[in-house]
Design an enzyme around this catalytic site. Structure first.
Site, short mmCIF file in Angstrom:
data_model
loop_
_atom_site.label_atom_id
_atom_site.label_comp_id
_atom_site.label_asym_id
_atom_site.label_seq_id
_atom_site.Cartn_x
_atom_site.Cartn_y
_atom_site.Cartn_z
N ASN A 65 0.94 -1.55 0.10
CA ASN A 65 0.35 -0.09 -0.19
C ASN A 65 0.95 1.10 -0.11
OD1 ASN A 65 -3.08 -0.28 0.41
ND2 ASN A 65 -2.12 -2.19 1.34
N HIS A 95 23.26 0.18 10.72
CA HIS A 95 24.87 0.18 11.05
C HIS A 95 25.28 -0.34 11.96
CE1 HIS A 95 25.77 2.79 7.47
NE2 HIS A 95 24.65 3.21 8.68
N THR A 142 11.93 -7.23 15.88
CA THR A 142 12.91 -7.12 16.30
C THR A 142 13.63 -8.51 16.45
OG1 THR A 142 12.65 -7.07 18.72
CG2 THR A 142 12.64 -5.49 17.44
N ARG A 157 5.47 -9.06 20.60
CA ARG A 157 5.10 -10.19 20.85
C ARG A 157 4.66 -11.02 20.21
NH1 ARG A 157 9.56 -9.58 23.66
NH2 ARG A 157 10.01 -7.60 25.39
#
Length: 177
Positions: A65, A95, A142, A157
């Site tokens: 989208n 980085h 993550t 989670r």
């Protein structure tokens, strides 16, 4: 001069082509100039931006989208029947925070078939999102997401499992998107 043509291609892609109100013209540019394999029946809506040519593929009947940021320097591979909602950010580069020289790192992102990513979610470099998973709006992913998991939150989670009986074909295009 070495960097002029690649930079011109990205500029044209993100500032001109991404704003053309024609799926046909945008998909032609993405496939022909940017060298993105884009599957049958797929759509990339207005104002989606990319970081480089190549290193990106989109399966059949998938939708990205509007206003999504696709940082494909490390490679982004998206399966079929995937729905990526507005303003999602998918990053494949970062980085090394411990590097004295601020060394860049590229980490491939893989998104399986039947995945749904909610608005303004952020997918970090190196993540794999398993088949049928759902990422809630605003989530920051993550870690890898297991197949058929529904995740949400910051950091994301697992909330619960999604049904594994998925049998749909995404067919979503708007006339001027």
């Amino acid at each position: 001069m070495k960097h002029f043509l690649p930079e011109l291609r990205i500029y044209l892609c993100n500032r001109w082509v991404s704003r053309l109100p024609s799926h046909t013209l945008r998909l032609w540019f993405y496939r022909s100039v940017m060298k993105f394999p884009v599957g049958r029946g797929s759509a990339i809506f207005l104002d989606a931006t990319f970081d480089c040519a190549g290193n990106f593929s989109l399966g059949d009947h998938a939708v990205i989208n509007g206003k999504c940021r696709i940082d494909n320097k490390g490679g982004i591979y998206i399966g079929s029947n995937v729905s990526i909602s507005q303003e999602v950010m998918i990053l494949s580069a970062d980085h090394d925070p411990d590097s004295p020289g601020f060394t860049g790192r590229n980490k491939q992102v893989t998104i399986g078939d039947y995945v749904w990513i909610g608005s303004r979610a952020l997918i970090m470099p190196g993540i794999t999102i398993g088949k049928g998973a759902v990422v809630a709006a605003g989530a920051v992913v993550t870690r890898d997401v297991p197949p058929f998991a529904i995740v949400g939150g910051v950091p994301a989670r697992v909330i619960r499992k999604r049904s594994e009986k998925l049998d749909y074909t995404i067919s979503y295009r708007r006339l001027f998107q």
